[in-house]
Design an enzyme around this catalytic site. Structure first.
Site, short mmCIF file in Angstrom:
data_model
loop_
_atom_site.label_atom_id
_atom_site.label_comp_id
_atom_site.label_asym_id
_atom_site.label_seq_id
_atom_site.Cartn_x
_atom_site.Cartn_y
_atom_site.Cartn_z
N SER A 15 0.90 -1.65 -0.48
CA SER A 15 -0.02 0.43 0.26
C SER A 15 1.17 1.30 -0.19
O SER A 15 1.62 1.77 0.66
CB SER A 15 -1.10 0.04 1.46
OG SER A 15 -1.79 1.60 1.63
N THR A 63 -9.52 -0.58 3.51
CA THR A 63 -9.50 -1.42 1.53
C THR A 63 -10.02 -2.07 1.40
O THR A 63 -10.19 -2.78 2.68
CB THR A 63 -7.65 -0.30 1.25
OG1 THR A 63 -8.24 -0.43 -0.28
CG2 THR A 63 -7.29 -2.07 1.78
N LYS A 67 -13.93 -2.46 2.99
CA LYS A 67 -15.25 -1.21 3.26
C LYS A 67 -16.82 -1.46 3.68
O LYS A 67 -16.95 -0.60 3.74
CB LYS A 67 -15.06 -1.16 1.76
CG LYS A 67 -13.68 -0.29 1.34
CD LYS A 67 -13.77 0.91 0.21
CE LYS A 67 -12.38 1.07 0.02
NZ LYS A 67 -12.10 1.94 -1.78
N ASN A 88 -14.58 4.40 4.06
CA ASN A 88 -12.44 3.86 3.50
C ASN A 88 -11.64 4.72 4.84
O ASN A 88 -11.31 3.98 4.61
CB ASN A 88 -12.19 4.45 1.85
CG ASN A 88 -11.79 6.16 1.98
OD1 ASN A 88 -12.27 6.56 3.00
ND2 ASN A 88 -11.36 6.28 1.51
#
Ligand code: ATR
Length: 277
Positions: A15, A63, A67, A88
């Site tokens: 990420s 994420t 969600k 989110n």
């Protein structure tokens, strides 16, 4: 005072959110951490949420694929997130978890920052390509920002119709209609994952003719220059890269958590360099 943030999802080892939030901490002159809490899809999610409650975070991001799954664990939900049905960003305040969704609003902020003149008039004709998970947030954020001339094209037209049915000024069309009429639009946005690695040569529609000064935007950022953006550029369009949505959804989340407003100068280029290794 030091902030403590986190991210849940799967997989999230790569990420970019920790990098982005570290930039924001520096830019707002505060200290803090942003940690990854990867939750395997087969893990006991309720137990993981209990565990997360013990971490005393100020806020965290959610994420894929959580969600929607996070919603029963929230104490409150912001009206926009409620409308989207996906969260989110969670603000942890006085022991309460409050859910937000910054994706669609982040997308609109990114677009308006890159092309400020589009905010001068909201009557732009917008073509949204795709009707999946990301589309709903972007569509709703555009509506709430007073853009009222929106068409959604999707392979499965029924999904586009479901999204547009409550807005008399929106309409749903097939991809063929979008290809044949692409010259009508001021802004064309791919909100699907079509064109993402490894399928880098795929396009959701093939662009033939474009209006002068059109903006073609893609939320895919791996690669940054998708086939759709490449084709658009060849036709003389202004293009808008997907990684900017990532930056601005994060900026909005950071504001919710801290009430601080990180400036975005040069971040777009810096993230581009991170992405391009
Ligand atoms: P989601 O956001 O729902 O998780 P996504 O893959 O990012 O999933 O996006 C799904 C959207 O991309 C849908 O609009 C899908 O079209 P359908 O509703 O007809 O399934 C569209 N999509 C995905 N692959 C596609 C392809 N190869 N060609 C055209 N559209 C495609």
């Amino acid at each position: 005072m030091s902030f403590s943030f986190g991210l849940i999802g799967y997989p999230i080892q790569h990420s970019l959110s920790p990098w982005i939030h570290e930039q924001f901490l520096k830019r707002t002159n505060v200290t803090g951490t942003y940690d990854i809490y990867e939750i395997h899809p087969e893990a006991d999610f309720a137990a993981e949420m209990d565990n997360l409650k013990q971490q005393q975070l100020d806020g965290f991001n959610i994420t894929a694929p959580y969600k929607e799954k996070i919603i029963p664990y929230l104490d409150e939900m912001d009206a926009y997130a409620e409308k989207i049905g996906a969260v989110n960003t969670v603000l942890c305040k006085d022991g309460q978890w409050i859910g937000y969704n910054t994706d669609g609003i982040g997308y609109v902020r990114a677009l308006e920052s890159k092309y400020p003149y589009i905010t001068a008039t909201k009557d732009k004709s917008i073509l949204i390509l795709g009707a999946g998970g990301a589309t709903k947030g972007i569509y709703q954020a555009l509506i709430e920002n007073d853009y009222d001339n929106i068409t959604i094209a999707n392979r499965t037209i029924e999904k586009a119709q479901t999204l547009t049915q409550h807005h008399a000024t929106s309409k749903a069309i097939t991809r063929e209609e979008a290809e044949n009429n692409s010259i009508e639009y001021d802004i064309i946005i791919n909100t699907s994952s079509v064109g993402m690695k490894p399928n880098i040569h795929e396009v959701i529609i093939s662009l033939k003719q474009l209006k002068k000064d059109v903006i073609v935007s893609d939320i895919v950022y791996q690669p940054l220059m998708t086939q759709l953006l490449h084709d658009a550029k060849e036709l003389g369009a202004n293009i808008h890269f997907g990684h900017t949505m990532l930056l601005y959804q994060a900026q909005y989340a950071y504001e919710i958590w801290t009430d601080l407003h990180p400036n975005m100068d040069q971040l777009d280029d810096a993230l581009q360099q991170v992405l391009e290794g």
